[in-house]
Structures are given as structure tokens and as C-alpha cells.
Design a protein around this motif. Sequence first.
Motif, PDB file in Angstrom:
ATOM      1  N   GLU A   2       2.066   5.932  17.777  1.00  0.00           N
ATOM      2  CA  GLU A   2       1.030   4.913  17.882  1.00  0.00           C
ATOM      3  C   GLU A   2       0.028   5.042  16.753  1.00  0.00           C
ATOM      4  N   SER A   3      -0.267   6.303  16.363  1.00  0.00           N
ATOM      5  CA  SER A   3      -1.209   6.505  15.265  1.00  0.00           C
ATOM      6  C   SER A   3      -0.666   5.922  13.972  1.00  0.00           C
ATOM      7  N   VAL A   4       0.633   6.123  13.727  1.00  0.00           N
ATOM      8  CA  VAL A   4       1.230   5.605  12.511  1.00  0.00           C
ATOM      9  C   VAL A   4       1.239   4.080  12.527  1.00  0.00           C
ATOM     10  N   ARG A   5       1.600   3.482  13.673  1.00  0.00           N
ATOM     11  CA  ARG A   5       1.641   2.023  13.778  1.00  0.00           C
ATOM     12  C   ARG A   5       0.257   1.421  13.569  1.00  0.00           C
ATOM     13  N   SER A   6      -0.785   2.078  14.107  1.00  0.00           N
ATOM     14  CA  SER A   6      -2.134   1.546  13.935  1.00  0.00           C
ATOM     15  C   SER A   6      -2.546   1.566  12.480  1.00  0.00           C
ATOM     16  N   TYR A   7      -2.079   2.573  11.733  1.00  0.00           N
ATOM     17  CA  TYR A   7      -2.397   2.611  10.307  1.00  0.00           C
ATOM     18  C   TYR A   7      -1.737   1.440   9.582  1.00  0.00           C
ATOM     19  N   HIS A   8      -0.483   1.138   9.954  1.00  0.00           N
ATOM     20  CA  HIS A   8       0.194   0.021   9.304  1.00  0.00           C
ATOM     21  C   HIS A   8      -0.471  -1.316   9.648  1.00  0.00           C
ATOM     22  N   ARG A   9      -1.184  -1.388  10.774  1.00  0.00           N
ATOM     23  CA  ARG A   9      -1.882  -2.614  11.119  1.00  0.00           C
ATOM     24  C   ARG A   9      -3.161  -2.778  10.309  1.00  0.00           C
ATOM     25  N   GLY A  10      -3.508  -1.753   9.518  1.00  0.00           N
ATOM     26  CA  GLY A  10      -4.642  -1.922   8.618  1.00  0.00           C
ATOM     27  C   GLY A  10      -5.800  -1.002   8.887  1.00  0.00           C
ATOM     28  N   GLU A  11      -5.688  -0.135   9.901  1.00  0.00           N
ATOM     29  CA  GLU A  11      -6.776   0.783  10.171  1.00  0.00           C
ATOM     30  C   GLU A  11      -6.737   1.924   9.175  1.00  0.00           C
ATOM     31  N   SER A  12      -7.866   2.583   9.027  1.00  0.00           N
ATOM     32  CA  SER A  12      -7.966   3.698   8.085  1.00  0.00           C
ATOM     33  C   SER A  12      -7.249   4.918   8.631  1.00  0.00           C
ATOM     34  N   LEU A  13      -6.780   5.781   7.702  1.00  0.00           N
ATOM     35  CA  LEU A  13      -6.210   7.057   8.128  1.00  0.00           C
ATOM     36  C   LEU A  13      -7.221   7.895   8.888  1.00  0.00           C
ATOM     37  N   LEU A 157      -6.222  11.247  -5.415  1.00  0.00           N
ATOM     38  CA  LEU A 157      -5.351  11.096  -4.248  1.00  0.00           C
ATOM     39  C   LEU A 157      -6.141  10.634  -3.034  1.00  0.00           C
ATOM     40  N   TRP A 158      -7.299  11.191  -2.849  1.00  0.00           N
ATOM     41  CA  TRP A 158      -8.196  10.813  -1.750  1.00  0.00           C
ATOM     42  C   TRP A 158      -8.553   9.332  -1.847  1.00  0.00           C
ATOM     43  N   TYR A 159      -8.863   8.881  -3.064  1.00  0.00           N
ATOM     44  CA  TYR A 159      -9.195   7.463  -3.272  1.00  0.00           C
ATOM     45  C   TYR A 159      -8.020   6.568  -2.891  1.00  0.00           C
ATOM     46  N   VAL A 160      -6.824   6.948  -3.320  1.00  0.00           N
ATOM     47  CA  VAL A 160      -5.628   6.143  -3.030  1.00  0.00           C
ATOM     48  C   VAL A 160      -5.395   6.042  -1.525  1.00  0.00           C
ATOM     49  N   VAL A 161      -5.536   7.169  -0.825  1.00  0.00           N
ATOM     50  CA  VAL A 161      -5.330   7.170   0.625  1.00  0.00           C
ATOM     51  C   VAL A 161      -6.419   6.374   1.332  1.00  0.00           C
ATOM     52  N   VAL A 166      -1.365   3.472  -0.849  1.00  0.00           N
ATOM     53  CA  VAL A 166      -0.118   4.240  -0.917  1.00  0.00           C
ATOM     54  C   VAL A 166       1.090   3.329  -0.775  1.00  0.00           C
ATOM     55  N   LEU A 167       1.103   2.500   0.284  1.00  0.00           N
ATOM     56  CA  LEU A 167       2.251   1.631   0.521  1.00  0.00           C
ATOM     57  C   LEU A 167       2.325   0.516  -0.520  1.00  0.00           C
ATOM     58  N   ARG A 168       1.187   0.017  -0.968  1.00  0.00           N
ATOM     59  CA  ARG A 168       1.181  -1.091  -1.920  1.00  0.00           C
ATOM     60  C   ARG A 168       1.846  -0.702  -3.229  1.00  0.00           C
ATOM     61  N   LEU A 170       3.820   2.112  -3.627  1.00  0.00           N
ATOM     62  CA  LEU A 170       4.746   3.196  -3.318  1.00  0.00           C
ATOM     63  C   LEU A 170       5.828   3.383  -4.388  1.00  0.00           C
ATOM     64  N   PRO A 171       6.476   2.318  -4.890  1.00  0.00           N
ATOM     65  CA  PRO A 171       7.493   2.538  -5.941  1.00  0.00           C
ATOM     66  C   PRO A 171       6.910   3.230  -7.176  1.00  0.00           C
ATOM     67  N   LEU A 172       5.705   2.814  -7.569  1.00  0.00           N
ATOM     68  CA  LEU A 172       5.077   3.414  -8.750  1.00  0.00           C
ATOM     69  C   LEU A 172       4.757   4.876  -8.507  1.00  0.00           C
ATOM     70  N   PHE A 173       4.164   5.181  -7.339  1.00  0.00           N
ATOM     71  CA  PHE A 173       3.836   6.567  -7.023  1.00  0.00           C
ATOM     72  C   PHE A 173       5.100   7.419  -6.925  1.00  0.00           C
ATOM     73  N   GLY A 174       6.139   6.855  -6.287  1.00  0.00           N
ATOM     74  CA  GLY A 174       7.382   7.604  -6.135  1.00  0.00           C
ATOM     75  C   GLY A 174       8.032   7.922  -7.459  1.00  0.00           C
ATOM     76  N   PHE A 175       8.074   6.928  -8.353  1.00  0.00           N
ATOM     77  CA  PHE A 175       8.669   7.150  -9.672  1.00  0.00           C
ATOM     78  C   PHE A 175       7.845   8.155 -10.473  1.00  0.00           C
ATOM     79  N   GLY A 176       6.529   8.008 -10.422  1.00  0.00           N
ATOM     80  CA  GLY A 176       5.666   8.925 -11.160  1.00  0.00           C
ATOM     81  C   GLY A 176       5.813  10.355 -10.685  1.00  0.00           C
ATOM     82  N   LEU A 177       5.912  10.536  -9.360  1.00  0.00           N
ATOM     83  CA  LEU A 177       6.056  11.881  -8.810  1.00  0.00           C
ATOM     84  C   LEU A 177       7.399  12.481  -9.204  1.00  0.00           C
ATOM     85  N   ALA A 178       8.452  11.677  -9.128  1.00  0.00           N
ATOM     86  CA  ALA A 178       9.779  12.166  -9.516  1.00  0.00           C
ATOM     87  C   ALA A 178       9.810  12.523 -11.001  1.00  0.00           C
ATOM     88  N   ALA A 179       9.206  11.683 -11.839  1.00  0.00           N
ATOM     89  CA  ALA A 179       9.164  11.961 -13.272  1.00  0.00           C
ATOM     90  C   ALA A 179       8.395  13.239 -13.561  1.00  0.00           C
TER      91      ALA A 179
END
Length: 378
Positions: A2-13, A157-161, A166-168, A170-179
Motif C-alpha cells: 500500500e505504501s508503494v501504491r500511494s507513492y505512485h499515486r503522487g504522494e511523497s516518499l 539524489l535527495w533532490y531527485v527523490v 526517479v520514475l520520470r 528512470l531510463p536516463l538514471f538507469g543508463f547513467g548508473l550502468a555506464a
Amino acid sequence: MESVRSYHRGESLADVPLHKPAHIPALDGLRGAAALLVVISHFQTLGLSEGYVPQSGTFGVMIFFVLSGFLMGHLYLFRPFDMAAVTHFMASRIARVIPLFYAVILASYIASQIVGPDFVYYLTTFDMVKHLLFLGSKFVFWSIPPEVEFYVVFVGLWYVVARRLVLRYLPLFGFGLAAMFVLQPLFPGITVFNSLPIFLVGVGAAVLCRYVQFDRIDKRSATIVQCLGIALMLSIFAGIVSTDPSKTGFGWERGRVYENLPMALLFGAFVLSFTIDTTFARIFFANRVMRLLGAYSFSIYLLHEPVADTVRNVLAGSDMPIVLEIFLILSAIVVAASLSFRLYEMPMQAAVKRAILRLDRVRGRHAEAWRASRAVTR
């Protein structure tokens, strides 16, 4: 969930319920154990042991890095992001590290001019300047620049979270982290990017603590992980488990352990297991002695070599049994660290933190006055 779903609905972490207390006693003791591992790693160079304890210092530093990432993530990542919060974070971190680090660097430089190259922390003028600018890599000082640099990375990282980016992206962050993982060996050891996976594993463990109800985890399984982690480290120290990558998939190339992602994940799981309150964790790491060593850990880390070398010189020619000599040296290290912590670290932390926060309040008043003057002119 439920906590994860509420975050996806737009609430803050920050709206996700906190499943861990802010202070976890076992992690204090684990920090003290990490400091002792670094001390043990220098027994051979100090003439206290004929054999080298493989990777003990490396593992101690890895625990420090994972704990640093975990505690920053646990204490700050889920707080609202604003100038006041960031200032408080940076004030706390600067006050914790800089005063003692600078004092040891300057004292080492002065001692180097008096004693000469025989001083265990011998620094030239060029070395001193490099270390004061967090560009030096001598002795145990090499690990301070990546720690300080990670504070800046963590704010990003704190600012991004906090801004829910993060989700918006995500591809950029994922590629950057892998690189970054692929290019990691190209970065110098004193830069945060060389050891960033270790810090991020700690932050990831803090995120898990935020979402997972750890009180539902079986305490026996947590105890097994805690014991297996310690047994694995002891097996490596004793040479029972090889770290040669040609002999086992567990291994790594010589001098490249900090760039080994599986090792970072392993230490992340090890630290995470000690966030679970088990009888084993309370007995071995949450006891008063280990928690005190954890409080003194930064002083132990920075001061143990000159203290040990001084005691060795005093005891030279005494024909004292090596076991007793080691006991006296360890006692002297703890006493020196205790005095450093109580007489210098704590007062300086409070003074530096107050000064930074006072400057921020002055800056805030000036900003308000400027905005008010702008409003009047309009």
C-alpha cells in the motif's frame, strides 16, 4: 504494498511509514568493528604481526562506506527537501568529518617537519596542501575525499527523490548508473565514482528499510545471515576462502575489491541484516563496549597508526611478549580516541554546526530583506 501504491499515486516518499527507528544500536557497534578491522590490517606494517591479514582493512572501509550510505539514506532521504534541511545535513556532515581530519593533517605535517621521514604519517608541504583540498591519497587519508564527495552526490539524489523524478527519468538514471559501473575502473580511487556503488548499496538498504516491515522477518534467518557474513570474512582473513578470481567466482582482481559490485551487494546485505534486532546483534554489536568503539571510530581510524608507532617506540627493547604489547597498543589507541572524541570531536562538531547554521540564518534574513525591498520597489 500500500505504501508503494500511494507513492505512485503522487504522494511523497516521506509519507511512507517509517519501519525503523532513527537510531539502530547494532550499527554503532558494527562501525566500531570496522575501525578495529582497519587497525588489525596495519599490524604487520607496525611490526606486530609476521603475517598480513588479507583484506581486513579493505573490508573495514567497505563497512564504513555502506554504513555511511545507509545512515544518510535512513536519516535524510525521506525528509522534505528544502534549503533548511540541506543546510542541516551539510552542517552535520562537515562538523563530523572536517575538524578532526584537518587537525590530523596539520598535526602530521608539523610532526613530519620535526621527526622527518621516519614519522608514520610523513607529509611534505605538497602532500599537506593536497590533503587539505581533498586531493591526497596517502595513508588512511585516501578514504576521506570520496566520503566528502558523496555528501554532494547524496544531496542530488535527495533532490531527485523528493521531487519524484526517479520514475520520470528512470531510463536516463538507469543508463547513467550502468555506464558508471562499466567505467568505474577509470576513476581514481580518491574520487567518489570509484566507490559510489558501495555508498549506493547502503542507500538502497535504507530504502528497503523504509518499505519493508522488518519486524515480520524471521529473527533466526536474520541471525544466520549475520553469522554467515562474519564467518565469511574470517574465512577470507584466514586464507580459507580465496579471493583469486581465477579460482572462485567470489574473487576479485588484486587491488580492485572496491570496484566489485557483488562484493558491495554482499556487504550491503550484511549491514542490512544488522538492522534487524536479534539476540546475536545485541550481544556482539549493540553492547556498550562496541557502541563506544563506534562513537570513537573516526578517531580510531585517523589516529591508530601514529599512536601505535609511538607506543612501539616507547616499548622498544623491553622484551615484552607480543600479546601484551598488542594489548597495550590497542588500549592506547582507544584511550587516545576517547580523549580525541570527548575533548575535540564533540566540542568542535557542536561549534562548527552552530556556526554554519548561524550563517544560514543570517543568509535567510538577508534574502528576506532583499525580497522585501524588491516588493517595495515594484
